[in-house]
Each structure stands twice: as C-alpha cells, then as structure tokens.
Design a protein around this motif. Structure first.
Motif, short mmCIF file in Angstrom:
data_model
loop_
_atom_site.label_atom_id
_atom_site.label_comp_id
_atom_site.label_asym_id
_atom_site.label_seq_id
_atom_site.Cartn_x
_atom_site.Cartn_y
_atom_site.Cartn_z
N ARG A 161 0.85 -1.18 0.00
CA ARG A 161 0.00 0.00 0.00
C ARG A 161 0.90 1.24 0.00
O ARG A 161 2.11 1.12 0.14
N SER A 199 -7.44 -2.44 -2.99
CA SER A 199 -7.25 -2.38 -4.44
C SER A 199 -7.75 -3.65 -5.11
O SER A 199 -7.99 -4.66 -4.45
N ALA A 200 -7.87 -3.58 -6.41
CA ALA A 200 -8.27 -4.76 -7.19
C ALA A 200 -7.22 -5.85 -7.09
O ALA A 200 -7.55 -7.04 -7.10
N SER A 245 -19.69 6.04 -0.41
CA SER A 245 -18.23 6.04 -0.40
C SER A 245 -17.73 5.38 0.89
O SER A 245 -18.52 4.97 1.74
N GLN A 257 -8.72 3.82 1.56
CA GLN A 257 -9.14 5.20 1.35
C GLN A 257 -10.40 5.34 0.49
O GLN A 257 -11.00 6.41 0.44
N ASN A 258 -10.80 4.27 -0.18
CA ASN A 258 -11.96 4.35 -1.06
C ASN A 258 -12.52 2.94 -1.30
O ASN A 258 -12.01 1.97 -0.73
N LEU A 259 -13.54 2.85 -2.10
CA LEU A 259 -14.18 1.57 -2.41
C LEU A 259 -13.79 1.05 -3.79
O LEU A 259 -14.48 0.20 -4.36
N ASP A 260 -12.66 1.51 -4.31
CA ASP A 260 -12.25 1.12 -5.66
C ASP A 260 -12.00 -0.37 -5.79
O ASP A 260 -12.15 -0.94 -6.88
N GLY A 261 -11.59 -1.02 -4.70
CA GLY A 261 -11.30 -2.45 -4.75
C GLY A 261 -12.52 -3.34 -4.55
O GLY A 261 -12.39 -4.56 -4.54
N TYR A 262 -13.71 -2.74 -4.41
CA TYR A 262 -14.92 -3.49 -4.09
C TYR A 262 -15.83 -3.59 -5.31
O TYR A 262 -16.15 -2.60 -5.94
N GLN A 263 -16.25 -4.79 -5.62
CA GLN A 263 -17.24 -5.03 -6.66
C GLN A 263 -18.49 -5.59 -5.98
O GLN A 263 -18.48 -6.72 -5.49
N ASP A 267 -24.95 -2.60 -5.08
CA ASP A 267 -24.14 -1.40 -4.88
C ASP A 267 -23.91 -1.20 -3.39
O ASP A 267 -24.35 -2.00 -2.57
#
Length: 372
Positions: A161, A199-200, A245, A257-263, A267
C-alpha cells in the motif's frame, strides 16, 4: 575502516503494481555458506544484474576463484563476514532505498547498514502461488546478519500500500458462524487487524485464498466478513454520495481510502433499509470476490466462516513470539484444521518450527482450539 563500496544504479524493481526502489549494494565480504546459491557463468557485473532482476534473489557473491553465485531467499540466510579489498571477495546485497535516493548513492559506514541503520529487502515473488519474502540485514561488528521476518506461501497475500507492506490472511472458523462483533477482537487476539480491501490487486489475492481453502476443506462456499459497517447516518440515507463512499462506513483499517477495490453484488447501499449493515465477501463459486451486506449478528442468508485479517509485514514476525503457542500452521501444510486457523505460516528457524516436527505443532493447536 569501512570496506570499499561499489554501488550499481540499476533499473527499479517493482512489487505488484507499486514501485519498490531497490539497489544492489556491493561490499568486500564472504558468506559463511553457499548452500542456497547457484554458480553463474557470467561476469561479476552481469551476475549482479541477474540477481537484481530475479525476484527471489537476495544477494550475489564473488568467491576467490572469481566465480559468481546468486543466492535465493531461504529461511536461514547465511551470515556474511566483512573482509578487506585485498581478499578480493565480494557480496552484493539487494536492499530497499528511500525514494529520494533513486538517482543517488547512500553514504555512511558499513553499507548496506549505513551508519548502523538496519537495511531492508524484498525478494517476494508475484506468481499465483507467490511467496512473501521480506528480510532485514543488521551489522554485527564483524559482518552482516539476515533476519527473515515474513515467509508466506499460498497462505497469505502481500500488497504494498502507499505507506506500508500489508500481509492479508483469512481467519477461518470452520463449522461455526462468526458475528461481525467478533471479527476485530478475533484478529486482535493474534496481533492482527481487521482488514478491508484497498485495491483490485488485493482482491485477486484474497479470492485466490478463498478458492484455495474451499478446495482444501471441501467447502461449497467460503464467505468472510471484511472491515466495513455502515454508519448510523448512512443507514437512514444510504444512497447519498457520502454514504456510497468509504465515508459511509465505520472501519478499523484506515489505510483503505476508497471503495475502488470493491465489486458489489448490487451497490454500496444494498440492504441498508432492511437491517443489513455489515459487509461480507462472497465465496460461493459463482460470485467469488463480490461484496454484499448481511445483518451484523445473526440471521445470515449463508454461512460466514471467515474474517479478513492483516498486519504490517514486519509486525507479523515481531508478534509471533518465541514459542509454539503463537505459531499457526495451515491445514494445507499439516493436514489439521483448528477451528480458528490463522493461515500465517511463519516458519521460524530460530525456534525449530519445521515441517519435520509438525506433529508437535498440531498437537498444541488441538489444545488451543478456539470456540467462536
């Protein structure tokens, strides 16, 4: 007198998607053993480059016959004796350097432990069954000593990270549901932290673990809690920008820091109006790695037998302790699954935890089974 230092400004090495700046620091020295090393047909310069470009290589060695060896990471790295220029033997250490030194050479006595500061290195591999292989190098007064502080294979996933190296692992409570309120204390019991997904790439590593342990335990599914419980405010207004968020959730793992790694299955607002406020990662064989929401304490629509825990890489060893009670081996290695199997796999050579004496470890684990 400090030995003469060479310094090679080679191409930066990378770990996963985040750059780790490492360099080869060359000193006059000889290793106590070459058992983990392989002779190379190349010149010294090319041999050092080979080590630098090989993920698992920790150091290169030139002996007094001018034969160069590359030495792979292992659980008991040999000590290195400091020599003088007249001895004509060299060792090149692979070590991390500060980003400010990308185009510069560090300075100080007794490199790579400049002025007594412990050096760190990373020989992790990035194959699907990759190993987390981190180490430190300390100056002893007459040479250098390696300390292996994280060696995980298939049992955990390491991600760099922005400010930390993060070891993620699944805590399993096979045959027993775990509630959300039990997750953080359970991680803390083993000096780990309840973790989210940053992250992804982290998600891919965790999904790999889920699939691996489903196969090992013959499980039709393996669903695990992750660190995210919807705030009281967002239970009432789940579809606002804030609530969709990371700010819409109470978390322990502040490095997410964010939900970018979540699918998500739907929603980030799913389930809020019907009491489903806690996030779970699904591992049902169809939607592996997708996220959904469940009630936090009970009435789960499917079994939840796991929790995502993590630690800063170095801390895993620091807290591992010096006795068998604090070493947890996986079912994959020992053929025994304790009811709580923190699949960490730090094989500590200094306390003799090896696969050869695993029966002793398994016996102790049976005595330590935790009821969840």
């Amino acid at each position: 007198m400090s030995p003469f230092l060479f310094f090679f400004l080679l191409t930066d090495i990378t770990s996963n998607n985040d750059a780790i700046t490492q360099k080869m620091v060359v000193v006059w020295g000889r290793t106590e053993s070459l058992s983990s090393c392989v002779a190379q047909p190349d010149t010294w310069i090319l041999c050092v480059e080979t080590c630098f470009k090989t993920e698992s290589c920790v150091m290169a060695v030139l002996d007094n016959t001018e034969t160069c060896y590359t030495c792979a990471f292992n659980e008991s790295m040999p000590n290195v004796q400091q020599t003088m220029k007249e001895d004509k033997v060299k060792v090149a250490f692979k070590v991390k350097v500060d980003e400010s030194l990308v185009d510069k050479c560090p300075a100080g006595e007794n490199p790579p432990t400049f002025d007594g500061v412990m050096a760190e290195g990373d020989a992790s591999t990035t194959t699907p069954d990759g190993k987390i292989q981190n180490y430190t190098i300390a100056y002893t007064g007459t040479g250098w000593k390696f300390l292996v502080f994280c060696k995980l294979e298939k049992l955990a996933y390491k991600e760099t990270r922005p400010t930390i190296d993060w070891c993620l692992t699944l805590g399993l409570t096979i045959d027993a549901n775990i509630s959300y309120s039990q997750t953080s204390p359970l991680c803390q019991k083993y000096n780990l932290e309840f973790s989210g997904v940053a992250s992804a790439d982290e998600l891919k590593g965790i999904v790999y673990q889920i699939k691996y342990y489903k196969a090992q335990e013959s499980l039709p599914s393996l669903n695990v809690f992750v660190d995210a419980q919807r705030t009281t405010e967002c239970q009432a207004t789940p579809t606002t920008e804030k609530c969709m968020s990371i700010e819409g959730f109470n978390t322990v793992d502040k490095s997410v820091q964010n939900l970018d790694g979540y699918q998500f299955m739907t929603d980030a607002s799913a389930g809020a109006t019907i009491g489903k406020q806690c996030m779970v990662m699904v591992g049902d064989g169809v939607n592996d790695g997708k996220f959904d929401f469940v009630e936090c304490q009970s009435n789960f629509p499917f079994p939840i037998w796991g929790v995502l825990c993590a630690s800063i890489t170095f801390e895993i060893l620091e807290h591992a302790g010096d006795n068998i009670d604090s070493i947890f081996l996986s079912a994959a290695g020992g053929g025994f699954a304790p009811s709580v199997a923190f699949l960490i796999g730090n094989l500590r050579p200094d306390i003799g935890i090896t696969w050869e004496n695993q029966n002793k470890v398994q016996s102790r684990l049976k005595d330590m089974k935790t009821k969840v």
